[in-house]
Design an enzyme around this catalytic site. Structure first.
Site, mmCIF file in Angstrom:
data_model
loop_
_atom_site.group_PDB
_atom_site.id
_atom_site.type_symbol
_atom_site.label_atom_id
_atom_site.label_comp_id
_atom_site.label_asym_id
_atom_site.label_seq_id
_atom_site.Cartn_x
_atom_site.Cartn_y
_atom_site.Cartn_z
ATOM 1 C CE LYS A 1 -4.356 0.537 0.705
ATOM 2 N NZ LYS A 1 -5.284 -0.458 -0.016
HETATM 3 N N1 GLU Z 1 -7.277 0.295 -3.047
HETATM 4 C C1 GLU Z 1 -7.858 -0.793 -3.921
HETATM 5 C C2 GLU Z 1 -7.583 -2.104 -2.238
HETATM 6 O O1 GLU Z 1 -7.803 -1.755 -1.256
HETATM 7 C C3 GLU Z 1 -7.405 -1.744 -4.897
HETATM 8 C C4 GLU Z 1 -5.957 -2.510 -5.007
HETATM 9 C C5 GLU Z 1 -5.695 -2.786 -6.496
HETATM 10 O O2 GLU Z 1 -6.661 -2.667 -6.958
HETATM 11 O O3 GLU Z 1 -4.681 -3.245 -6.233
HETATM 12 O O4 GLU Z 1 -8.273 -3.058 -2.815
#
Ligand code: GLU
Length: 411
Positions: free
Chosen positions: A102
Protein backbone atom coordinates in the site's frame (compact mmCIF):
# COMPACT_ATOMS: atom_id res chain seq x y z
CA UNK A 1 -5.91 2.07 19.09
CA UNK A 2 -3.91 2.81 15.95
CA UNK A 3 -4.66 1.02 12.66
CA UNK A 4 -1.77 -1.46 12.63
CA UNK A 5 -2.40 -2.45 16.24
CA UNK A 6 -6.00 -3.17 15.27
CA UNK A 7 -4.97 -5.33 12.31
CA UNK A 8 -2.49 -7.16 14.53
CA UNK A 9 -5.19 -7.93 17.08
CA UNK A 10 -7.40 -9.50 14.37
CA UNK A 11 -4.37 -11.36 13.07
CA UNK A 12 -3.57 -12.88 16.48
CA UNK A 13 -7.17 -13.99 16.98
CA UNK A 14 -6.95 -15.99 13.73
CA UNK A 15 -3.35 -17.13 14.36
CA UNK A 16 -4.39 -18.49 17.79
CA UNK A 17 -7.02 -20.69 16.14
CA UNK A 18 -4.38 -21.88 13.66
CA UNK A 19 -1.89 -22.61 16.48
CA UNK A 20 0.63 -20.49 14.62
CA UNK A 21 4.02 -20.37 16.34
CA UNK A 22 5.52 -17.01 17.41
CA UNK A 23 8.34 -17.04 14.85
CA UNK A 24 5.86 -17.43 11.98
CA UNK A 25 3.69 -14.67 13.43
CA UNK A 26 6.66 -12.34 13.49
CA UNK A 27 7.43 -13.18 9.87
CA UNK A 28 3.81 -12.56 8.85
CA UNK A 29 3.54 -9.28 10.73
CA UNK A 30 6.79 -7.74 9.52
CA UNK A 31 6.71 -5.84 6.24
CA UNK A 32 9.26 -6.85 3.63
CA UNK A 33 10.11 -3.22 2.97
CA UNK A 34 8.84 0.15 4.18
CA UNK A 35 9.78 3.31 2.35
CA UNK A 36 9.17 6.91 3.33
CA UNK A 37 10.06 9.61 0.82
CA UNK A 38 10.08 13.36 0.57
CA UNK A 39 7.85 14.65 -2.26
CA UNK A 40 8.53 18.32 -2.96
CA UNK A 41 6.53 20.10 -5.66
CA UNK A 42 6.30 23.56 -7.07
CA UNK A 43 2.86 25.04 -6.38
CA UNK A 44 1.05 26.91 -9.16
CA UNK A 45 2.00 30.19 -7.45
CA UNK A 46 5.70 29.32 -7.52
CA UNK A 47 6.00 28.31 -3.86
CA UNK A 48 7.61 25.02 -2.86
CA UNK A 49 5.46 22.55 -0.88
CA UNK A 50 6.87 19.36 0.60
CA UNK A 51 4.78 16.25 1.23
CA UNK A 52 5.60 12.88 2.77
CA UNK A 53 4.94 9.73 0.75
CA UNK A 54 4.97 6.09 1.82
CA UNK A 55 5.08 2.70 0.18
CA UNK A 56 4.89 -0.36 2.39
CA UNK A 57 5.56 -3.66 0.64
CA UNK A 58 4.23 -6.15 3.09
CA UNK A 59 4.61 -9.62 1.60
CA UNK A 60 5.39 -11.27 -1.75
CA UNK A 61 5.16 -14.96 -0.86
CA UNK A 62 2.22 -15.47 -3.26
CA UNK A 63 3.26 -13.09 -6.04
CA UNK A 64 4.13 -9.48 -6.87
CA UNK A 65 2.95 -7.04 -4.23
CA UNK A 66 -0.28 -5.25 -4.99
CA UNK A 67 -2.20 -2.39 -3.47
CA UNK A 68 -3.52 1.10 -3.86
CA UNK A 69 -2.04 4.55 -3.51
CA UNK A 70 -3.98 6.81 -1.13
CA UNK A 71 -3.99 10.61 -1.14
CA UNK A 72 -5.46 11.76 2.17
CA UNK A 73 -4.37 14.21 4.85
CA UNK A 74 -4.49 11.54 7.59
CA UNK A 75 -2.13 9.12 5.83
CA UNK A 76 0.78 8.03 8.02
CA UNK A 77 3.19 5.10 8.16
CA UNK A 78 1.08 3.20 10.68
CA UNK A 79 -2.03 3.36 8.50
CA UNK A 80 -0.18 2.40 5.32
CA UNK A 81 1.52 -0.49 7.11
CA UNK A 82 -1.84 -1.77 8.29
CA UNK A 83 -3.45 -1.41 4.87
CA UNK A 84 -0.49 -3.16 3.21
CA UNK A 85 -0.94 -6.16 5.48
CA UNK A 86 -4.66 -6.21 4.73
CA UNK A 87 -3.79 -6.34 1.01
CA UNK A 88 -1.64 -9.44 1.58
CA UNK A 89 -4.63 -11.10 3.22
CA UNK A 90 -7.15 -9.76 0.68
CA UNK A 91 -5.29 -11.11 -2.35
CA UNK A 92 -4.90 -14.43 -0.54
CA UNK A 93 -8.59 -14.62 0.44
CA UNK A 94 -9.72 -14.14 -3.18
CA UNK A 95 -6.84 -16.37 -4.28
CA UNK A 96 -5.25 -14.16 -6.92
CA UNK A 97 -1.48 -14.49 -7.44
CA UNK A 98 -0.32 -11.43 -5.54
CA UNK A 99 1.17 -10.32 -2.28
CA UNK A 100 0.24 -7.07 -0.58
CA UNK A 101 1.43 -3.46 -0.52
CA UNK A 102 0.00 0.00 0.00
CA UNK A 103 1.14 3.55 -0.58
CA UNK A 104 0.03 6.96 0.42
CA UNK A 105 0.81 10.63 0.48
CA UNK A 106 -0.32 12.84 3.35
CA UNK A 107 -2.05 15.59 1.41
CA UNK A 108 -5.37 17.43 1.45
CA UNK A 109 -6.41 16.76 -2.14
CA UNK A 110 -8.91 19.63 -2.23
CA UNK A 111 -6.10 22.13 -1.55
CA UNK A 112 -4.23 21.21 -4.75
CA UNK A 113 -5.06 21.99 -8.38
CA UNK A 114 -5.17 19.17 -10.92
CA UNK A 115 -1.79 20.28 -12.28
CA UNK A 116 -0.30 20.24 -8.78
CA UNK A 117 -1.71 16.75 -8.17
CA UNK A 118 -0.11 15.60 -11.40
CA UNK A 119 3.26 17.03 -10.31
CA UNK A 120 2.87 15.36 -6.91
CA UNK A 121 2.08 11.98 -8.46
CA UNK A 122 5.01 12.18 -10.87
CA UNK A 123 7.43 13.28 -8.15
CA UNK A 124 6.32 10.34 -6.03
CA UNK A 125 7.04 8.00 -8.96
CA UNK A 126 10.48 9.65 -9.29
CA UNK A 127 11.10 8.74 -5.65
CA UNK A 128 9.94 5.11 -5.75
CA UNK A 129 10.27 3.97 -9.38
CA UNK A 130 13.20 1.70 -8.64
CA UNK A 131 11.35 -0.32 -5.99
CA UNK A 132 8.10 -0.89 -7.93
CA UNK A 133 7.56 -2.80 -11.17
CA UNK A 134 5.07 -5.06 -13.01
CA UNK A 135 6.67 -8.12 -11.38
CA UNK A 136 7.54 -6.43 -8.09
CA UNK A 137 4.85 -4.08 -6.81
CA UNK A 138 1.88 -2.74 -8.75
CA UNK A 139 0.03 0.34 -7.42
CA UNK A 140 -3.66 1.07 -8.06
CA UNK A 141 -6.29 3.65 -7.10
CA UNK A 142 -7.36 4.08 -3.48
CA UNK A 143 -8.95 6.91 -1.51
CA UNK A 144 -8.21 10.24 -3.24
CA UNK A 145 -6.76 8.73 -6.42
CA UNK A 146 -8.33 7.43 -9.63
CA UNK A 147 -7.74 6.51 -13.25
CA UNK A 148 -5.99 9.74 -14.24
CA UNK A 149 -3.41 9.41 -11.44
CA UNK A 150 -2.73 5.89 -12.71
CA UNK A 151 -2.19 7.22 -16.23
CA UNK A 152 0.38 9.69 -14.85
CA UNK A 153 2.12 6.88 -12.94
CA UNK A 154 2.33 4.72 -16.06
CA UNK A 155 3.67 7.62 -18.08
CA UNK A 156 6.24 8.69 -15.50
CA UNK A 157 7.42 5.13 -14.81
CA UNK A 158 7.79 4.61 -18.57
CA UNK A 159 10.32 7.48 -18.71
CA UNK A 160 12.68 5.41 -16.57
CA UNK A 161 11.85 1.85 -17.59
CA UNK A 162 10.19 2.02 -21.03
CA UNK A 163 6.60 1.21 -21.94
CA UNK A 164 5.12 -0.90 -19.11
CA UNK A 165 1.30 -0.82 -18.88
CA UNK A 166 1.40 -3.52 -16.19
CA UNK A 167 3.15 -1.18 -13.73
CA UNK A 168 -0.17 0.08 -12.42
CA UNK A 169 -3.86 -0.92 -12.58
CA UNK A 170 -7.06 1.08 -12.57
CA UNK A 171 -5.87 3.00 -15.63
CA UNK A 172 -8.29 4.78 -17.99
CA UNK A 173 -9.90 2.29 -20.40
CA UNK A 174 -8.41 4.30 -23.29
CA UNK A 175 -4.93 3.78 -21.84
CA UNK A 176 -4.60 0.06 -21.18
CA UNK A 177 -7.29 0.00 -18.47
CA UNK A 178 -10.04 -2.60 -18.41
CA UNK A 179 -13.80 -2.03 -18.64
CA UNK A 180 -15.41 -2.51 -15.25
CA UNK A 181 -12.41 -1.67 -13.06
CA UNK A 182 -13.90 1.58 -11.87
CA UNK A 183 -17.16 -0.02 -10.72
CA UNK A 184 -15.45 -3.20 -9.47
CA UNK A 185 -15.04 -2.44 -5.76
CA UNK A 186 -18.61 -1.14 -5.38
CA UNK A 187 -20.02 -3.91 -7.52
CA UNK A 188 -18.11 -6.47 -5.46
CA UNK A 189 -19.58 -4.96 -2.28
CA UNK A 190 -23.02 -5.35 -3.86
CA UNK A 191 -22.37 -8.96 -4.88
CA UNK A 192 -21.17 -9.79 -1.38
CA UNK A 193 -24.21 -8.08 0.19
CA UNK A 194 -26.59 -10.18 -1.92
CA UNK A 195 -24.73 -13.36 -1.04
CA UNK A 196 -24.89 -12.54 2.65
CA UNK A 197 -28.63 -11.79 2.42
CA UNK A 198 -29.21 -15.04 0.60
CA UNK A 199 -27.35 -17.03 3.28
CA UNK A 200 -29.48 -15.33 5.90
CA UNK A 201 -32.65 -16.21 3.99
CA UNK A 202 -33.54 -12.57 3.30
CA UNK A 203 -34.91 -11.17 0.05
CA UNK A 204 -33.39 -8.00 -1.51
CA UNK A 205 -36.85 -6.46 -1.96
CA UNK A 206 -37.42 -6.67 1.81
CA UNK A 207 -34.02 -5.15 2.63
CA UNK A 208 -33.20 -1.57 3.56
CA UNK A 209 -29.63 -0.35 3.15
CA UNK A 210 -27.71 2.69 4.45
CA UNK A 211 -24.39 3.53 2.79
CA UNK A 212 -21.86 5.88 4.37
CA UNK A 213 -19.70 7.44 1.67
CA UNK A 214 -20.67 8.25 -1.90
CA UNK A 215 -17.32 8.13 -3.64
CA UNK A 216 -16.39 5.51 -6.20
CA UNK A 217 -17.14 2.57 -3.90
CA UNK A 218 -20.30 3.82 -2.15
CA UNK A 219 -21.98 5.13 -5.30
CA UNK A 220 -21.38 1.95 -7.34
CA UNK A 221 -22.51 -0.24 -4.43
CA UNK A 222 -25.69 1.88 -4.09
CA UNK A 223 -26.42 1.60 -7.81
CA UNK A 224 -25.85 -2.16 -7.88
CA UNK A 225 -28.01 -2.80 -4.82
CA UNK A 226 -30.85 -0.60 -6.04
CA UNK A 227 -30.81 -2.42 -9.37
CA UNK A 228 -30.98 -5.66 -7.36
CA UNK A 229 -34.20 -4.37 -5.70
CA UNK A 230 -32.80 -3.43 -2.29
CA UNK A 231 -34.16 -0.16 -0.84
CA UNK A 232 -31.23 2.23 -0.39
CA UNK A 233 -32.61 4.63 2.22
CA UNK A 234 -29.51 6.69 3.04
CA UNK A 235 -26.27 7.80 1.40
CA UNK A 236 -23.69 10.33 2.54
CA UNK A 237 -20.54 12.26 1.82
CA UNK A 238 -18.16 13.83 4.35
CA UNK A 239 -20.43 16.87 4.77
CA UNK A 240 -23.52 14.90 5.82
CA UNK A 241 -26.13 12.35 4.79
CA UNK A 242 -29.41 12.15 2.84
CA UNK A 243 -32.15 9.97 4.26
CA UNK A 244 -35.42 8.93 2.67
CA UNK A 245 -37.26 5.95 4.22
CA UNK A 246 -39.08 5.42 0.91
CA UNK A 247 -35.74 5.02 -0.90
CA UNK A 248 -33.17 7.39 -2.40
CA UNK A 249 -33.09 7.89 -6.17
CA UNK A 250 -29.53 6.60 -6.53
CA UNK A 251 -29.04 7.62 -10.16
CA UNK A 252 -30.31 11.13 -9.34
CA UNK A 253 -27.89 11.28 -6.41
CA UNK A 254 -25.01 10.17 -8.65
CA UNK A 255 -25.88 12.80 -11.25
CA UNK A 256 -26.13 15.44 -8.53
CA UNK A 257 -22.76 14.49 -7.02
CA UNK A 258 -21.08 14.46 -10.44
CA UNK A 259 -22.31 17.98 -11.10
CA UNK A 260 -21.34 19.23 -7.61
CA UNK A 261 -17.71 18.30 -7.02
CA UNK A 262 -18.75 14.83 -5.82
CA UNK A 263 -20.92 16.29 -3.05
CA UNK A 264 -24.54 15.48 -2.20
CA UNK A 265 -25.14 18.91 -0.63
CA UNK A 266 -28.36 20.36 -2.00
CA UNK A 267 -29.64 16.97 -3.22
CA UNK A 268 -33.44 17.05 -3.08
CA UNK A 269 -35.81 14.21 -2.35
CA UNK A 270 -34.26 13.36 0.98
CA UNK A 271 -34.01 14.57 4.55
CA UNK A 272 -30.60 15.88 5.63
CA UNK A 273 -29.09 13.97 8.59
CA UNK A 274 -25.56 13.67 10.00
CA UNK A 275 -23.14 10.83 9.28
CA UNK A 276 -23.50 9.66 12.90
CA UNK A 277 -27.26 9.50 12.44
CA UNK A 278 -26.79 7.49 9.25
CA UNK A 279 -24.65 4.92 11.07
CA UNK A 280 -27.35 4.61 13.74
CA UNK A 281 -30.29 4.10 11.34
CA UNK A 282 -32.57 1.14 11.92
CA UNK A 283 -31.79 -0.54 8.59
CA UNK A 284 -31.20 -4.16 7.59
CA UNK A 285 -27.75 -3.55 6.12
CA UNK A 286 -25.19 -0.87 6.96
CA UNK A 287 -22.35 -0.29 4.50
CA UNK A 288 -19.51 1.95 5.73
CA UNK A 289 -17.85 2.93 2.43
CA UNK A 290 -15.92 6.04 3.47
CA UNK A 291 -12.91 6.22 5.77
CA UNK A 292 -11.52 3.91 8.46
CA UNK A 293 -12.44 3.92 12.14
CA UNK A 294 -16.02 5.20 11.89
CA UNK A 295 -17.56 2.60 14.24
CA UNK A 296 -15.84 2.86 17.60
CA UNK A 297 -16.36 2.04 21.28
CA UNK A 298 -18.07 5.45 21.58
CA UNK A 299 -20.80 5.00 18.98
CA UNK A 300 -21.16 1.20 18.82
CA UNK A 301 -24.16 1.16 21.14
CA UNK A 302 -26.09 3.30 18.67
CA UNK A 303 -25.59 0.83 15.78
CA UNK A 304 -28.84 -1.02 15.01
CA UNK A 305 -28.15 -2.78 11.70
CA UNK A 306 -27.91 -6.59 12.06
CA UNK A 307 -25.59 -6.82 9.02
CA UNK A 308 -22.53 -4.66 8.29
CA UNK A 309 -20.64 -4.91 4.99
CA UNK A 310 -17.17 -3.32 5.25
CA UNK A 311 -16.79 -1.54 1.92
CA UNK A 312 -14.12 0.77 3.37
CA UNK A 313 -10.90 -0.63 4.81
CA UNK A 314 -10.90 -0.90 8.61
CA UNK A 315 -14.18 0.98 9.27
CA UNK A 316 -14.74 -0.80 12.61
CA UNK A 317 -12.32 -0.51 15.53
CA UNK A 318 -11.59 -3.81 17.36
CA UNK A 319 -13.32 -2.71 20.61
CA UNK A 320 -16.50 -2.08 18.62
CA UNK A 321 -16.02 -5.23 16.55
CA UNK A 322 -16.00 -7.38 19.72
CA UNK A 323 -19.19 -5.76 21.01
CA UNK A 324 -20.96 -6.20 17.67
CA UNK A 325 -19.87 -9.85 17.54
CA UNK A 326 -21.29 -10.44 21.00
CA UNK A 327 -24.56 -8.95 19.83
CA UNK A 328 -24.62 -11.40 16.90
CA UNK A 329 -24.17 -8.73 14.23
CA UNK A 330 -22.96 -10.27 10.95
CA UNK A 331 -19.88 -8.36 9.76
CA UNK A 332 -18.53 -9.09 6.29
CA UNK A 333 -14.88 -8.00 6.67
CA UNK A 334 -13.05 -5.59 4.36
CA UNK A 335 -10.58 -8.22 3.10
CA UNK A 336 -13.54 -10.03 1.54
CA UNK A 337 -16.19 -7.35 1.09
CA UNK A 338 -14.12 -4.87 -0.91
CA UNK A 339 -11.88 -7.35 -2.76
CA UNK A 340 -13.67 -6.75 -6.07
CA UNK A 341 -11.33 -3.87 -6.92
CA UNK A 342 -8.09 -5.77 -6.65
CA UNK A 343 -9.67 -8.76 -8.40
CA UNK A 344 -10.42 -6.72 -11.52
CA UNK A 345 -6.99 -5.11 -11.14
CA UNK A 346 -5.61 -8.61 -11.53
CA UNK A 347 -7.58 -9.11 -14.77
CA UNK A 348 -6.27 -5.76 -16.05
CA UNK A 349 -2.66 -6.57 -15.18
CA UNK A 350 -2.79 -10.08 -16.66
CA UNK A 351 -4.25 -8.68 -19.88
CA UNK A 352 -1.77 -5.80 -20.07
CA UNK A 353 0.88 -8.45 -20.39
CA UNK A 354 -0.95 -10.09 -23.31
CA UNK A 355 -2.14 -6.86 -25.02
CA UNK A 356 -5.65 -8.24 -24.85
CA UNK A 357 -8.80 -7.05 -23.08
CA UNK A 358 -12.04 -8.69 -22.02
CA UNK A 359 -15.33 -6.92 -22.59
CA UNK A 360 -17.44 -5.69 -19.67
CA UNK A 361 -19.69 -8.77 -19.57
CA UNK A 362 -16.73 -11.08 -19.29
CA UNK A 363 -15.11 -8.95 -16.59
CA UNK A 364 -18.32 -8.98 -14.54
CA UNK A 365 -18.78 -12.72 -15.02
CA UNK A 366 -15.23 -13.52 -13.90
CA UNK A 367 -15.48 -11.08 -10.98
CA UNK A 368 -18.61 -12.86 -9.83
CA UNK A 369 -16.88 -16.23 -10.11
CA UNK A 370 -13.81 -15.20 -8.09
CA UNK A 371 -15.81 -13.41 -5.40
CA UNK A 372 -18.33 -16.24 -5.08
CA UNK A 373 -15.60 -18.77 -4.45
CA UNK A 374 -14.01 -16.57 -1.82
CA UNK A 375 -17.34 -15.87 -0.14
CA UNK A 376 -18.25 -19.56 0.05
CA UNK A 377 -14.81 -20.48 1.43
CA UNK A 378 -14.95 -17.83 4.17
CA UNK A 379 -18.59 -18.47 5.05
CA UNK A 380 -18.06 -22.23 5.31
CA UNK A 381 -14.90 -21.87 7.40
CA UNK A 382 -16.69 -19.49 9.73
CA UNK A 383 -19.52 -22.00 10.25
CA UNK A 384 -17.11 -24.95 10.56
CA UNK A 385 -14.93 -23.23 13.18
CA UNK A 386 -17.77 -21.27 14.77
CA UNK A 387 -15.89 -17.98 14.41
CA UNK A 388 -16.86 -14.54 13.08
CA UNK A 389 -16.42 -14.04 9.34
CA UNK A 390 -13.44 -11.72 9.91
CA UNK A 391 -11.55 -14.39 11.83
CA UNK A 392 -12.40 -16.97 9.17
CA UNK A 393 -11.20 -14.65 6.37
CA UNK A 394 -7.96 -13.93 8.25
CA UNK A 395 -7.45 -17.67 8.87
CA UNK A 396 -7.91 -18.46 5.19
CA UNK A 397 -5.56 -15.66 4.11
CA UNK A 398 -2.90 -16.42 6.72
CA UNK A 399 -2.92 -20.12 5.84
CA UNK A 400 -2.47 -19.47 2.12
CA UNK A 401 0.42 -17.05 2.69
CA UNK A 402 2.07 -19.41 5.20
CA UNK A 403 1.74 -22.34 2.81
CA UNK A 404 3.34 -20.41 -0.06
CA UNK A 405 6.13 -19.27 2.26
CA UNK A 406 6.89 -22.83 3.34
CA UNK A 407 6.66 -24.25 -0.20
CA UNK A 408 9.10 -21.68 -1.54
CA UNK A 409 11.54 -22.62 1.18
CA UNK A 410 11.82 -19.08 2.42
CA UNK A 411 12.19 -20.26 6.00
N1 GLU B 1 -7.05 0.13 -3.22
C1 GLU B 1 -7.88 -1.01 -3.46
C2 GLU B 1 -7.94 -1.90 -2.24
O1 GLU B 1 -7.78 -1.47 -1.14
C3 GLU B 1 -7.49 -1.72 -4.74
C4 GLU B 1 -6.10 -2.24 -4.80
C5 GLU B 1 -5.67 -2.76 -6.17
O2 GLU B 1 -6.49 -2.80 -7.08
O3 GLU B 1 -4.50 -3.14 -6.28
O4 GLU B 1 -8.25 -3.06 -2.33
Amino acid sequence: MKAFEATQSYFHRAADLLDMPDNMRRLALTAKREVQVQVPIERDNGDVATYIGYRVQHNNARGPMKGGLRFHHEVDLDEVRSLAMLMTLKTAVVNIPYGGAKGGIAVRVRDLSRRELQRLTRKFVDAIHDIIGPDIDIPAPDMGTGAEHMAWIMNQYGKYHGFSPGIVTGKPVELYGIPGREEATGRGVGIMTLKTLSRLGRKPQDTTVAIQGFGNVGSHAAKFLQEADCRVVAVSDHTGACYNPAGIGVMDAIRHANANEKLLTGFCGAERISNDELLALDVDVLIPAAIGGVITAENVDSIKAPVIIEAANEPIRPEADAILDDRGVIILPDVLANAGGVTVSYFEWAQNRQYYTWNLDRVRQELDRVLSQAFEAVWDLSRERDTPLRTAAFMLGIQRVAKATMLAGLV
